[in-house]
Design a protein around this motif. Sequence first.
Motif, PDB file in Angstrom:
ATOM      1  N   PHE A  32       0.763  -1.182  -0.048  1.00 15.62           N
ATOM      2  CA  PHE A  32      -0.199   0.057   0.122  1.00 15.62           C
ATOM      3  C   PHE A  32       0.760   1.182   0.190  1.00 15.62           C
ATOM      4  O   PHE A  32       0.352   2.354  -0.120  1.00 15.62           O
ATOM      5  CB  PHE A  32      -0.770   0.236   1.262  1.00 15.62           C
ATOM      6  CG  PHE A  32      -1.755  -1.059   1.260  1.00 15.62           C
ATOM      7  CD1 PHE A  32      -2.720  -1.485   0.353  1.00 15.62           C
ATOM      8  CD2 PHE A  32      -1.639  -2.122   2.455  1.00 15.62           C
ATOM      9  CE1 PHE A  32      -3.436  -2.654   0.319  1.00 15.62           C
ATOM     10  CE2 PHE A  32      -2.453  -3.344   2.451  1.00 15.62           C
ATOM     11  CZ  PHE A  32      -3.504  -3.494   1.373  1.00 15.62           C
TER      12      PHE A  32
ATOM     13  N   ASP B 181      -8.919  -7.678   1.721  1.00 14.25           N
ATOM     14  CA  ASP B 181      -9.753  -7.239   0.719  1.00 14.25           C
ATOM     15  C   ASP B 181      -9.607  -5.949   0.000  1.00 14.25           C
ATOM     16  O   ASP B 181      -9.937  -5.659  -0.878  1.00 14.25           O
ATOM     17  CB  ASP B 181     -11.151  -6.950   1.838  1.00 14.25           C
ATOM     18  CG  ASP B 181     -12.005  -8.229   1.686  1.00 14.25           C
ATOM     19  OD1 ASP B 181     -11.633  -9.260   1.291  1.00 14.25           O
ATOM     20  OD2 ASP B 181     -12.591  -8.330   2.742  1.00 14.25           O
ATOM     21  N   LYS B 182      -8.606  -5.105   0.872  1.00 12.37           N
ATOM     22  CA  LYS B 182      -8.364  -3.920  -0.016  1.00 12.37           C
ATOM     23  C   LYS B 182      -7.599  -4.090  -1.055  1.00 12.37           C
ATOM     24  O   LYS B 182      -7.682  -3.493  -2.017  1.00 12.37           O
ATOM     25  CB  LYS B 182      -7.712  -2.706   1.256  1.00 12.37           C
ATOM     26  CG  LYS B 182      -7.129  -1.661   0.810  1.00 12.37           C
ATOM     27  CD  LYS B 182      -6.437  -0.783   1.987  1.00 12.37           C
ATOM     28  CE  LYS B 182      -5.759   0.382   1.470  1.00 12.37           C
ATOM     29  NZ  LYS B 182      -5.087   1.011   2.576  1.00 12.37           N
TER      30      LYS B 182
ATOM     31  N   ALA C 234      -9.417  -5.045  -4.014  1.00 12.98           N
ATOM     32  CA  ALA C 234     -10.147  -4.092  -4.552  1.00 12.98           C
ATOM     33  C   ALA C 234      -9.226  -3.277  -5.386  1.00 12.98           C
ATOM     34  O   ALA C 234      -9.575  -2.695  -6.201  1.00 12.98           O
ATOM     35  CB  ALA C 234     -10.901  -3.310  -3.349  1.00 12.98           C
ATOM     36  N   LEU C 235      -8.082  -2.902  -5.080  1.00 15.01           N
ATOM     37  CA  LEU C 235      -7.094  -2.174  -5.431  1.00 15.01           C
ATOM     38  C   LEU C 235      -6.506  -2.987  -6.561  1.00 15.01           C
ATOM     39  O   LEU C 235      -5.816  -2.521  -7.565  1.00 15.01           O
ATOM     40  CB  LEU C 235      -5.825  -1.566  -4.637  1.00 15.01           C
ATOM     41  CG  LEU C 235      -6.387  -0.771  -3.589  1.00 15.01           C
ATOM     42  CD1 LEU C 235      -5.220  -0.401  -2.720  1.00 15.01           C
ATOM     43  CD2 LEU C 235      -7.006   0.487  -4.109  1.00 15.01           C
TER      44      LEU C 235
ATOM     45  N   THR D 202      -9.207  -7.173   6.476  1.00 10.46           N
ATOM     46  CA  THR D 202      -9.304  -5.733   5.910  1.00 10.46           C
ATOM     47  C   THR D 202      -8.230  -5.234   4.746  1.00 10.46           C
ATOM     48  O   THR D 202      -8.653  -4.901   3.649  1.00 10.46           O
ATOM     49  CB  THR D 202      -9.172  -4.491   6.986  1.00 10.46           C
ATOM     50  OG1 THR D 202     -10.156  -5.210   7.998  1.00 10.46           O
ATOM     51  CG2 THR D 202      -9.690  -3.446   6.420  1.00 10.46           C
ATOM     52  N   ASP D 203      -7.101  -5.584   5.144  1.00 11.66           N
ATOM     53  CA  ASP D 203      -5.892  -5.456   4.191  1.00 11.66           C
ATOM     54  C   ASP D 203      -6.054  -6.249   3.178  1.00 11.66           C
ATOM     55  O   ASP D 203      -5.939  -5.746   1.812  1.00 11.66           O
ATOM     56  CB  ASP D 203      -4.524  -5.871   4.907  1.00 11.66           C
ATOM     57  CG  ASP D 203      -4.110  -5.188   6.000  1.00 11.66           C
ATOM     58  OD1 ASP D 203      -4.617  -3.956   6.347  1.00 11.66           O
ATOM     59  OD2 ASP D 203      -3.368  -5.773   6.964  1.00 11.66           O
TER      60      ASP D 203
END
Length: 366
Positions: free
Chosen positions: A262, A302-303, A306-307, A299-300
């Motif tokens: 990220f 799924d993020k 999504a990215l 959460t990381d």
Amino acid sequence: MTNFAARQEFNFINNKKMKNRIVLAPLTHNMSADNGDLSKHEVDWLAQCAHGGFGMLITAATSVSPCGRSWQGQPGLFSDAQQAQFQIIAENAKKSNTLAIVQLHHGGIRTEQQYSKNKPVAPTKVAKNKNTPAGAEGLNEGKIKALIGNFVSSAERAYHAGMAGVEIHAAFNFLLSNFSNPLLNKRTDQWGGSFENRSRMLFTIVTQIRKNLPRDFIIGVRLSPENYSHFKGIDIDEQIKLTNELGKLNIDYIHMSLHDAFKKPNHVASSSQSLLEWIKARLTPNIPLIVAGKISNITDADKAIALGADFVAIGTAAVGNPDWVNKVNAGETLIAAPYSTTHLENIGFTTACIDYLRSISGLVAA
Ligand SMILES: Cc1cc2nc3c(=O)[nH]c(=O)nc-3n(C[C@H](O)[C@H](O)[C@H](O)COP(=O)(O)O)c2cc1C
């Protein structure tokens, strides 16, 4: 869908199916014998991770020959005995519907002679220096071809052991990364110079494995597209080009080890995109993408999906949570690093393994 990454299936183009998007990152562990034979401890550890819900597991960096070994206790896949040990890994993984992949490795300039039958080697000779205290011998063409043969024959052993596929390690300044790197590859023959020549060894390995084995055998490649530490010479634009060329050779996935998925790209710190987004935007769309780097929880994960990632690889968080996926899907709390020695012993790590893990910052509690 809640917990998308931990629940959503993926269909590879070769008909192999993955039950979720969570990959056990390759994790070196110092649990094999000096000759590369695997121990029951590591076979059981991988079975535990399969049982714990990972859709894919990638084994620790595994030597393709008695040469080029980089760590004490590194597994190998170059003998009948080792092939039989990988067969158990494959059988255990199948029971849990997990795809078992072996990461094929040669240390190149990072070969450690104390664990290996040879000195460090590189595309061209490297004089002894602060970062490479032993220097490295330049390879002749015969040795390059023999090394290609080593990768291909380990892949064949993986196939005959029943593994779902192989991941070619072309990251972290090991042999295949050395060939890509113009600071280390100063050859003037077909294995050096232009981008195509510096990529030829990797391309040849992928092509030969694809030619020799059925199409449903997975071939992935791992890259570390940014420079890190004192390792310089890797160009991120070229790593993208390399990936897109590997896509034309029908690799099944590219695995980008990003340190931190990220963060901003090092070379465009002002970018509005994360490194993951920056890479995804430049890849040929049909190449499935695994990313690793500071992805610890759902959460990381799924993020990252999504990215633009298709899969996420869990490293540090998996060390202490071989049941990462099952815990996440049950809404249970993950155990956070640094892990206590008692916890690591309880989940099956040996003293030698824990000592090795202790050498990596942030893994083992003081
Ligand atoms: C103990 C340990 C061993 C590792 N061994 C390997 C390895 O054998 N091959 C490899 O490509 N990367 C290896 N890595 C890197 C991880 O696969 C992963 O890319 C890195 O840890 C970043 O993910 P994380 O932030 O989830 O830990 C290792 C990392 C750790 C912590």
